[in-house]
Design a protein around this motif. Structure first.
Motif, mmCIF file in Angstrom:
data_model
loop_
_atom_site.group_PDB
_atom_site.id
_atom_site.type_symbol
_atom_site.label_atom_id
_atom_site.label_comp_id
_atom_site.label_asym_id
_atom_site.label_seq_id
_atom_site.Cartn_x
_atom_site.Cartn_y
_atom_site.Cartn_z
ATOM 1 N N ALA A 297 10.311 2.225 -1.823
ATOM 2 C CA ALA A 297 9.805 1.373 -1.603
ATOM 3 C C ALA A 297 8.051 1.840 -1.961
ATOM 4 N N ALA A 298 7.905 2.901 -1.745
ATOM 5 C CA ALA A 298 6.759 3.434 -1.864
ATOM 6 C C ALA A 298 6.759 3.778 -3.600
ATOM 7 N N PHE B 200 0.605 -0.944 -0.115
ATOM 8 C CA PHE B 200 0.025 -0.326 -0.194
ATOM 9 C C PHE B 200 1.004 1.104 0.006
ATOM 10 N N ALA B 201 0.490 1.379 -0.842
ATOM 11 C CA ALA B 201 2.107 3.247 -1.392
ATOM 12 C C ALA B 201 1.617 4.404 -0.694
ATOM 13 N N MET B 202 0.602 4.211 -0.427
ATOM 14 C CA MET B 202 0.600 5.686 0.625
ATOM 15 C C MET B 202 1.052 5.670 1.956
ATOM 16 N N ALA B 203 0.785 4.267 2.437
ATOM 17 C CA ALA B 203 1.332 3.844 3.526
ATOM 18 C C ALA B 203 2.352 4.028 3.498
ATOM 19 N N ILE B 204 3.207 3.366 2.395
ATOM 20 C CA ILE B 204 5.022 3.338 2.742
ATOM 21 C C ILE B 204 5.093 4.781 2.515
ATOM 22 N N GLY B 205 4.852 5.910 2.044
ATOM 23 C CA GLY B 205 5.554 6.705 1.922
ATOM 24 C C GLY B 205 5.095 7.821 3.073
ATOM 25 N N ASN B 206 4.025 7.536 3.348
ATOM 26 C CA ASN B 206 3.814 8.634 4.552
ATOM 27 C C ASN B 206 4.432 7.955 5.928
ATOM 28 N N LYS B 207 4.690 6.877 5.636
ATOM 29 C CA LYS B 207 5.278 6.392 6.870
ATOM 30 C C LYS B 207 7.078 6.614 6.399
ATOM 31 N N LYS C 150 3.397 10.721 -5.588
ATOM 32 C CA LYS C 150 4.182 10.589 -6.531
ATOM 33 C C LYS C 150 5.383 11.543 -6.239
ATOM 34 N N GLU C 151 5.320 12.619 -6.329
ATOM 35 C CA GLU C 151 6.386 13.851 -7.046
ATOM 36 C C GLU C 151 6.748 14.499 -5.341
ATOM 37 N N GLY C 152 5.896 14.388 -4.760
ATOM 38 C CA GLY C 152 6.193 14.310 -3.112
ATOM 39 C C GLY C 152 7.174 13.842 -2.954
ATOM 40 N N PHE C 153 7.014 12.191 -2.410
ATOM 41 C CA PHE C 153 7.922 10.809 -1.943
ATOM 42 C C PHE C 153 9.139 10.871 -3.020
ATOM 43 N N ARG C 154 8.769 11.082 -4.173
ATOM 44 C CA ARG C 154 10.750 11.758 -5.376
ATOM 45 C C ARG C 154 11.210 11.882 -5.196
ATOM 46 N N TYR C 155 11.000 13.518 -4.530
ATOM 47 C CA TYR C 155 12.074 14.793 -3.962
ATOM 48 C C TYR C 155 12.470 14.686 -2.606
ATOM 49 N N TYR C 156 11.907 13.685 -1.691
ATOM 50 C CA TYR C 156 12.429 13.441 -0.501
ATOM 51 C C TYR C 156 13.369 12.242 -0.716
ATOM 52 N N ARG C 157 12.996 11.075 -0.729
ATOM 53 C CA ARG C 157 13.896 9.801 -1.665
ATOM 54 C C ARG C 157 15.176 10.470 -2.368
ATOM 55 N N ASP C 158 15.448 11.716 -3.612
ATOM 56 C CA ASP C 158 16.475 11.849 -4.115
ATOM 57 C C ASP C 158 17.124 13.135 -3.008
ATOM 58 N N TYR C 159 16.620 13.997 -2.310
ATOM 59 C CA TYR C 159 17.192 14.696 -1.017
ATOM 60 C C TYR C 159 17.539 14.137 -0.234
ATOM 61 N N LEU C 160 17.221 12.349 0.660
ATOM 62 C CA LEU C 160 17.757 12.322 1.086
ATOM 63 C C LEU C 160 19.013 11.056 0.445
ATOM 64 N N GLY C 161 18.661 10.403 -0.083
ATOM 65 C CA GLY C 161 20.053 9.532 -0.613
ATOM 66 C C GLY C 161 21.195 10.637 -0.871
ATOM 67 N N SER C 162 20.805 12.057 -1.798
ATOM 68 C CA SER C 162 21.943 12.896 -1.524
ATOM 69 C C SER C 162 22.806 12.951 -0.124
ATOM 70 N N TYR C 163 22.411 13.253 0.836
ATOM 71 C CA TYR C 163 22.449 13.385 2.172
ATOM 72 C C TYR C 163 23.061 12.289 2.669
ATOM 73 N N ILE C 164 22.548 11.456 2.368
ATOM 74 C CA ILE C 164 23.351 10.285 2.649
ATOM 75 C C ILE C 164 24.474 9.207 2.225
ATOM 76 N N GLY C 165 24.153 10.036 0.398
ATOM 77 C CA GLY C 165 25.588 9.393 -0.273
ATOM 78 C C GLY C 165 26.657 10.738 0.097
ATOM 79 N N ARG C 166 26.328 11.701 0.172
ATOM 80 C CA ARG C 166 27.613 12.332 0.835
ATOM 81 C C ARG C 166 28.240 12.630 2.367
ATOM 82 N N ASN C 167 27.629 11.488 3.018
ATOM 83 C CA ASN C 167 27.747 11.641 4.482
ATOM 84 C C ASN C 167 28.065 9.772 5.189
ATOM 85 N N PHE C 168 27.786 8.872 4.115
ATOM 86 C CA PHE C 168 27.973 7.720 4.569
ATOM 87 C C PHE C 168 28.464 6.666 3.621
#
Length: 517
Positions: free
Chosen positions: A191-192, A154-161, A204-222
């Motif tokens: 996963a969402a 259930f994609a909305m639950a996954i993304g909002n989680k 979908k656009e909101g989840f994609r934005y946050y995925r990319d933002y967090l992906g960039s943060y993790i890629g730079r720091n970990f």
């Protein structure tokens, strides 16, 4: 129903002669169209029409659906009314109260189980979102998990989680925990989007934005591995003592450790109550009251939790029961040491909430007389008019807001707090009163002579299964309150100005073993 317009639906003034299915269709269409047209008037009209319906005469599933539709209406009304307004952050919002109450009525109703899985997931997801918004972010995760237990994709639950985990992580003062929450949030966003075909374009656009933002943060720091898979949090040894290991596993599965990592899952690394208060700056002439009370709260919670575990783990007659012969009254009442452990868990859990209020009254300098402090009444200057104290009307403390809204799940008859968000709140308060002061009977789930006695009894009776479920829910509520308390104090310490006052910093340490006996 044939296609209708909002204007046509606004002309409907009575629901009296309509069938239940027609009433549902009208409300569903009216609320949807009013939402699409951002019509607060349309939503109010629908809410008024729903008020004409005799709810107790609805078939079970229709009762559930009408409450769900009403919850959506109150949610839409709130978002229209407070769009881009700072007032949407205020502690007391009527629309939010009605939104949450209607969702809970729907979910707790008999008709809920008869609905299709998709609709059930929508209700759980919406309630989680509302709870997260008001600062009850621990409990929000539990409801997203309920949705995903029904439909794992259930994609909305996954993304909002994911979104909830990200915000939860931002208020944690342990840097390692905070970063782990962001990593988990990233993977849930991924996963969402994997199941994104069912998502609205905005989501979908909101989840994609946050995925990319967090992906960039993790890629730079970990390390790159954090982008490929969830971190391994089972790298903690649960010990060789099998009894201790069983207890820890049970706590992890039920998410009962006072440890934010336990909200990521039943991972071994979360198997201790590590959440302390932050470093506090306190008066040099006064004992560290807040730390002492927080220690007391944690210890009492640990005892309540273990008492519940003992109740579940104890089979047969306990040695303390052997020399206590009791008279059989033919009511199938359960008398035992283990039942008393269950009562202890309930009583301790409930009492902790008032101790949290006692701590906050002192820490926030609210100057309420100690004899007048209660978790339900802490927040109000004038209880009879439900007027918030000035401190809370100006507060931007998300976790403190969560504690305020959690207090609305409690009922206090003597303080005229009749408005509660939990449909079971009055029963929980009644149980506490009967356990403490009156007759209280835990009855077998399969009584031998049900309904044999018909005249009024002065004792409160409840089935063993129901009392167990209510006690476990109360434990979870109390655990959430303790986490909100610690995080709320973090926020306050960061904004306080300690200059010009004789004070000293107190950093949380560990009480030595010789003082634990």
């Amino acid at each position: 129903m044939k296609r209708v317009t909002l204007v046509q639906l606004m002309k409907i003034t009575s629901m009296e002669l309509l069938s239940q299915s027609e009433q549902l269709e009208i409300l569903a269409s009216l609320f949807d169209l009013a939402h699409d047209h951002s019509s607060e008037q349309g939503l109010e009209h629908g809410i008024n029409l729903a008020g004409q319906i005799e709810m107790d005469k609805l078939v079970d599933e229709n009762y559930t659906l009408i409450n769900y539709f009403l919850a959506n209406a109150w949610s839409s009304k709130r978002k229209i009314k407070y769009a881009e307004s700072a007032q949407g952050w205020q502690f007391q919002i009527e629309e939010l109260e009605n939104e949450i109450l209607c969702l809970r009525r729907a979910i707790n109703s008999t008709g809920f189980n008869g609905l299709d899985s998709n609709r059930q997931c929508q209700m759980y997801t919406n309630l989680a979102g509302s709870l997260n918004f008001i600062g009850r972010f621990v409990e929000a995760q539990q409801y997203w998990n309920k949705a995903l237990a029904i439909l794992p994709d259930f994609a909305m639950a996954i993304g909002n989680k994911a979104n909830g985990l990200s915000y939860y992580g931002k208020v944690l003062f342990d840097t390692i925990h905070a970063n782990l929450f962001q990593v988990f949030a990233y993977h849930y966003f991924v996963a969402a989007l994997k199941y994104g075909d069912s998502l609205h374009i905005e989501a979908k656009e909101g989840f994609r934005y946050y995925r990319d933002y967090l992906g960039s943060y993790i890629g730079r720091n970990f390390h790159d591995s954090y982008l490929k898979r969830f971190p391994d949090l089972d790298d903690f040894d649960l010990g060789d003592n099998q009894a201790l290991k069983n207890y820890r596993l049970w706590c992890l599965e039920n998410q009962l450790f006072i440890n934010p990592l336990n909200d990521l899952g039943p991972f071994a690394r979360a198997s201790h109550d590590c959440l302390h208060l932050p470093t506090l700056t306190l008066s040099v002439k006064r004992a560290p009251v807040s730390l002492n009370l927080y220690n007391q709260v944690k210890q009492e919670f640990g005892t309540a939790r273990y008492s519940f575990f003992q109740y579940q783990s104890t089979a047969g007659k306990h040695l303390s029961d052997i020399d206590i012969p009791l008279i059989d009254t033919m009511e199938s009442i359960c008398y035992s040491y283990s039942i008393e452990q269950l009562k202890i868990a309930f009583r301790l859990s409930y009492s902790i909430l008032d101790k949290i209020a006692y701590l906050l009254n002192d820490y926030l300098d609210l100057h309420i007389k100690p004899s007048k402090v209660s978790f339900r009444g802490l927040w109000y200057e004038k209880e009879d008019k439900m007027i918030l104290r000035d401190f809370f009307t100006k507060s931007e403390n998300w976790a403190l807001r969560g504690l305020f809204w959690l207090s609305k799940d409690l009922y206090e008859k003597n303080r005229d707090f009749d408005t509660v968000l939990d449909p079971e709140a009055k029963e929980i308060a009644l149980i506490r009163n009967y356990i403490e002061h009156k007759g209280f009977k835990v009855v077998s789930d399969r009584p031998l002579l049900p309904n044999f006695f018909t005249e009024e009894d002065i004792s409160y009776a409840i089935s063993k299964r129901d009392f167990e479920a209510k006690t476990l829910n109360l434990l979870k509520l109390t655990r959430a309150a303790i986490i909100y308390l610690a995080i709320a104090i973090v926020h306050e310490e960061r904004r306080r100005d300690h200059s010009g006052k004789p004070s000293y910093p107190v950093q949380s340490g560990i009480v030595p073993d010789f003082l634990r006996g």
